[in-house]
Scaffold this motif. Structure first.
Motif, PDB file in Angstrom:
ATOM      1  N   CYS A  77       4.038   3.847   3.264  1.00 34.66           N
ATOM      2  CA  CYS A  77       4.499   2.733   2.432  1.00 34.66           C
ATOM      3  C   CYS A  77       4.494   1.506   3.329  1.00 34.66           C
ATOM      4  O   CYS A  77       5.320   1.398   4.243  1.00 34.66           O
ATOM      5  CB  CYS A  77       5.892   3.031   1.880  1.00 34.66           C
ATOM      6  N   LYS A  78       3.563   0.570   3.084  1.00 38.32           N
ATOM      7  CA  LYS A  78       3.411  -0.559   4.003  1.00 38.32           C
ATOM      8  C   LYS A  78       2.899  -1.784   3.257  1.00 38.32           C
ATOM      9  O   LYS A  78       2.032  -1.681   2.390  1.00 38.32           O
ATOM     10  CB  LYS A  78       2.430  -0.194   5.126  1.00 38.32           C
ATOM     11  N   LYS A  79       3.443  -2.922   3.622  1.00 41.43           N
ATOM     12  CA  LYS A  79       2.965  -4.176   3.028  1.00 41.43           C
ATOM     13  C   LYS A  79       1.611  -4.540   3.619  1.00 41.43           C
ATOM     14  O   LYS A  79       1.386  -4.423   4.833  1.00 41.43           O
ATOM     15  CB  LYS A  79       3.962  -5.304   3.297  1.00 41.43           C
ATOM     16  N   GLN A  80       0.683  -4.968   2.765  1.00 45.96           N
ATOM     17  CA  GLN A  80      -0.641  -5.353   3.237  1.00 45.96           C
ATOM     18  C   GLN A  80      -0.571  -6.673   4.008  1.00 45.96           C
ATOM     19  O   GLN A  80       0.237  -7.545   3.676  1.00 45.96           O
ATOM     20  CB  GLN A  80      -1.611  -5.464   2.063  1.00 45.96           C
TER      21      GLN A  80
ATOM     22  N   THR B 190      -7.733  -5.201  -8.067  1.00 45.22           N
ATOM     23  CA  THR B 190      -8.751  -4.231  -7.644  1.00 45.22           C
ATOM     24  C   THR B 190      -8.889  -4.220  -6.130  1.00 45.22           C
ATOM     25  O   THR B 190      -9.031  -3.159  -5.510  1.00 45.22           O
ATOM     26  CB  THR B 190     -10.102  -4.565  -8.290  1.00 45.22           C
ATOM     27  N   GLU B 191      -8.816  -5.405  -5.529  1.00 47.35           N
ATOM     28  CA  GLU B 191      -8.942  -5.495  -4.077  1.00 47.35           C
ATOM     29  C   GLU B 191      -7.808  -4.760  -3.369  1.00 47.35           C
ATOM     30  O   GLU B 191      -8.036  -4.006  -2.416  1.00 47.35           O
ATOM     31  CB  GLU B 191      -8.960  -6.956  -3.640  1.00 47.35           C
ATOM     32  N   VAL B 192      -6.572  -4.946  -3.822  1.00 45.16           N
ATOM     33  CA  VAL B 192      -5.450  -4.290  -3.145  1.00 45.16           C
ATOM     34  C   VAL B 192      -5.502  -2.783  -3.358  1.00 45.16           C
ATOM     35  O   VAL B 192      -5.142  -2.011  -2.459  1.00 45.16           O
ATOM     36  CB  VAL B 192      -4.106  -4.872  -3.627  1.00 45.16           C
ATOM     37  N   GLU B 193      -5.961  -2.343  -4.531  1.00 42.85           N
ATOM     38  CA  GLU B 193      -6.116  -0.910  -4.778  1.00 42.85           C
ATOM     39  C   GLU B 193      -7.185  -0.337  -3.856  1.00 42.85           C
ATOM     40  O   GLU B 193      -7.040   0.780  -3.336  1.00 42.85           O
ATOM     41  CB  GLU B 193      -6.486  -0.659  -6.240  1.00 42.85           C
TER      42      GLU B 193
ATOM     43  N   PHE C 269       5.984   5.414  -3.526  1.00 41.70           N
ATOM     44  CA  PHE C 269       5.893   4.622  -2.304  1.00 41.70           C
ATOM     45  C   PHE C 269       5.500   3.170  -2.560  1.00 41.70           C
ATOM     46  O   PHE C 269       5.240   2.434  -1.605  1.00 41.70           O
ATOM     47  CB  PHE C 269       4.881   5.273  -1.351  1.00 41.70           C
ATOM     48  N   THR C 270       5.469   2.753  -3.826  1.00 39.85           N
ATOM     49  CA  THR C 270       5.057   1.384  -4.125  1.00 39.85           C
ATOM     50  C   THR C 270       5.997   0.634  -5.046  1.00 39.85           C
ATOM     51  O   THR C 270       5.862  -0.579  -5.192  1.00 39.85           O
ATOM     52  CB  THR C 270       3.651   1.362  -4.765  1.00 39.85           C
TER      53      THR C 270
ATOM     54  N   THR D 135       0.844  -1.197   0.000  1.00 42.03           N
ATOM     55  CA  THR D 135       0.000   0.000   0.000  1.00 42.03           C
ATOM     56  C   THR D 135       0.882   1.250   0.000  1.00 42.03           C
ATOM     57  O   THR D 135       1.860   1.323   0.734  1.00 42.03           O
ATOM     58  CB  THR D 135      -0.908   0.022   1.236  1.00 42.03           C
ATOM     59  N   GLY D 136       0.501   2.215  -0.829  1.00 44.24           N
ATOM     60  CA  GLY D 136       1.216   3.481  -0.843  1.00 44.24           C
ATOM     61  C   GLY D 136       0.245   4.632  -1.021  1.00 44.24           C
ATOM     62  O   GLY D 136      -0.647   4.567  -1.859  1.00 44.24           O
TER      63      GLY D 136
END
Length: 300
Positions: free
Chosen positions: A180-183, A191-194, A279-280, A165-166
């Motif tokens: 800036c972080k890992k989900q 689409t889900e991660v966005e 950040f991604t 995530t950014g």
């Protein structure tokens, strides 16, 4: 593996333990049309911390098209130095968001770092030295408008296939907040991660609104949240939940509630203008410089 030009033998590197964060505070500079936050003096100590005498220039903090895995070469005999340098760089991200993503990637290997990870870490330090005068610039103006950018790197981690995530928030075109972080979970859909990234950015916007309200500062209009995933935007603006979105229903309703309340307005943006890319993912030199100029990360 990494660029051989940036591989430094571990025996040539030592650590100095005399420097603490309190010794070198954030510098506040006062240009004519605003203020600038910088950690130049602290950054000057980084080569000393690593006893790094290499004078090479790095124009970007990390190489493109390089994967960082858990078992990535020979493990370091003494990982304490690696962990200490990671801590120094994390502190430096207070005013240097341009190294947030590389530091986030390399900080995942503090338990068992390898030589490749260490060489990449030294490249970040060389990049910081090449841009020693860089800092965050804030315009002085009477108009306050808050806008955000959100993005996600789908399944970008080669070890876990988790996404990153950014997002970043700007007031008066100046960067004030970023992430800036890992989900925490693996997603089968981009689409889900966005959408999860949009939800996290929305939470930050609500927090900023509440903070500014406590300070008796009013923001001009609703906050525009820029995203470059059309499917995620359609879900955010559609009040009907379909079967395929039940697993992210809480995020959907959370964002839609703030859209209805006119706290945020979601706008589609071209990928080229997506500022949250910083950040991604790792970028080319030209792309990196373009985003720095848009985020007001300037050299004094």
């Amino acid at each position: 593996m990494g660029d051989p030009a940036f591989v430094v033998p571990l025996e040539n590197v030592a650590v100095k333990y005399s420097l603490s964060y309190e010794d070198v505070p954030v510098e506040i500079l006062d240009p004519q049309d605003g203020i600038m936050l910088s950690q130049r003096k602290y950054a000057e100590y980084l080569p000393t911390q690593a006893r790094l005498s290499d004078q090479k220039v790095a124009h970007t903090p990390m190489e493109i098209n390089v994967m960082y895995k858990n078992d990535d070469g020979d493990p370091l005999a003494e990982p304490t130095l690696y962990r200490r340098l990671i801590g120094c760089l994390i502190y430096l991200t207070i005013t240097r968001p341009d190294i947030s993503y590389p530091v986030q990637v390399l900080s995942q290997f503090v338990t068992n770092p390898c030589q490749h990870h260490f060489s990449s870490l030294l490249r970040i330090i060389l990049y910081v030295q090449s841009t020693i005068n860089r800092g965050l610039f804030f315009h002085s103006t009477s108009s306050l408008n808050l806008e955000g950018y959100t993005d996600a790197d789908w399944a970008g981690c080669p070890n876990s296939r988790k996404s990153t995530t950014g997002w970043c928030m700007l007031i008066i075109s100046s960067l004030i907040s970023w992430k800036c972080k890992k989900q925490p979970r693996i997603s089968k859909s981009s689409t889900e991660v966005e959408y999860r990234s949009m939800s996290a950015a929305c939470s930050e916007i609500v927090w900023i609104y509440r903070l500014m309200a406590e300070l008796h500062i009013s923001v001009d209009g609703s906050t525009t949240l820029h995203a470059d995933n059309t499917s995620a935007i359609q879900i955010a603006t559609n009040s009907v939940h379909h079967e395929t979105t039940k697993h992210i229903k809480v995020d959907c309703q959370y964002i839609q509630e703030h859209v209805v309340d006119q706290v945020i307005s979601i706008r589609d943006i071209m990928s080229h203008d997506q500022l949250a890319d910083l950040f991604t993912k790792v970028m080319t030199r030209s792309r990196h410089q373009f985003l720095l100029s848009k985020l007001m990360l300037l050299d004094k």
